[in-house]
Write a protein that holds these residues in place. Structure first.
Motif, short mmCIF file in Angstrom:
data_model
loop_
_atom_site.label_atom_id
_atom_site.label_comp_id
_atom_site.label_asym_id
_atom_site.label_seq_id
_atom_site.Cartn_x
_atom_site.Cartn_y
_atom_site.Cartn_z
N ARG A 97 -27.33 -8.65 17.40
CA ARG A 97 -27.69 -7.91 17.77
C ARG A 97 -29.44 -8.05 16.64
O ARG A 97 -30.39 -8.73 16.82
N THR A 98 -28.67 -8.52 15.35
CA THR A 98 -29.08 -8.54 13.73
C THR A 98 -29.21 -10.35 13.73
O THR A 98 -28.02 -10.70 13.82
N LEU A 99 -29.65 -10.54 12.72
CA LEU A 99 -29.70 -11.73 12.36
C LEU A 99 -29.53 -11.18 10.62
O LEU A 99 -29.48 -12.73 9.99
N ALA A 100 -29.99 -9.89 10.22
CA ALA A 100 -28.99 -9.66 9.24
C ALA A 100 -27.47 -9.71 9.27
O ALA A 100 -27.15 -9.32 9.32
N GLU A 101 -27.41 -10.39 7.58
CA GLU A 101 -25.92 -10.62 7.53
C GLU A 101 -25.51 -8.73 7.17
O GLU A 101 -25.88 -7.91 6.57
N GLY A 102 -24.45 -8.37 7.18
CA GLY A 102 -23.78 -7.13 7.67
C GLY A 102 -23.11 -6.42 8.42
O GLY A 102 -22.49 -6.86 9.15
N THR A 103 -22.89 -5.16 8.26
CA THR A 103 -23.11 -4.34 9.61
C THR A 103 -23.65 -4.86 10.49
O THR A 103 -22.68 -4.45 12.10
#
Length: 129
Positions: A97-103
């Motif tokens: 859903r998101t492009l940010a790394e992490g959870t």
């Protein structure tokens, strides 16, 4: 040859491609479905080129351009899928859903908290990456 036969086959191929794009969760299967849709367009271009008896063969030239664009699209698409898999360990489109790394948790911020002090075990994990 009648024009209806390749047009019906192209419509079926395009319909299968649209279903694959909308229903599949695996990114590689989505790319394969896009290729099916592009091949349906190529079939229509060649069929109409033969039907109109174009001396310059514009439909076949456009088909070659479409094949080149499709090859570039697959190359870039697979590269993106491989990078996403390396970072996220999944290629499930619904989970990306998101492009940010992490959870992917919108509540989570990257501000250091009390457990993120220098010398913590978290620093060892980041150094190991």
């Amino acid at each position: 040859m009648h024009l209806a036969y390749p047009a019906v086959v192209a419509a079926l191929l395009f319909s299968i491609g649209v279903y694959g794009v909308l229903a599949r969760r695996n990114a590689i299967l989505v790319l394969m479905s896009v290729e099916l849709m592009l091949n349906a367009v190529n079939l229509n271009l060649v069929a109409f080129d033969v039907w109109f008896r174009d001396r310059l063969h514009g439909g076949q030239v456009l088909t070659l351009f479409t094949i080149v664009i499709a090859a570039a699209e697959i190359g870039l698409g697979l590269a993106i899928v491989l990078l996403v898999y390396r970072n996220r360990r999944t290629i499930d489109v619904d989970r990306l859903r998101t492009l940010a790394e992490g959870t992917g948790d919108p509540e989570r911020t990257d501000e250091p908290g009390p457990a993120d002090e220098p010398g913590d075990a978290g620093d060892l994990e980041e150094a190991a990456r």
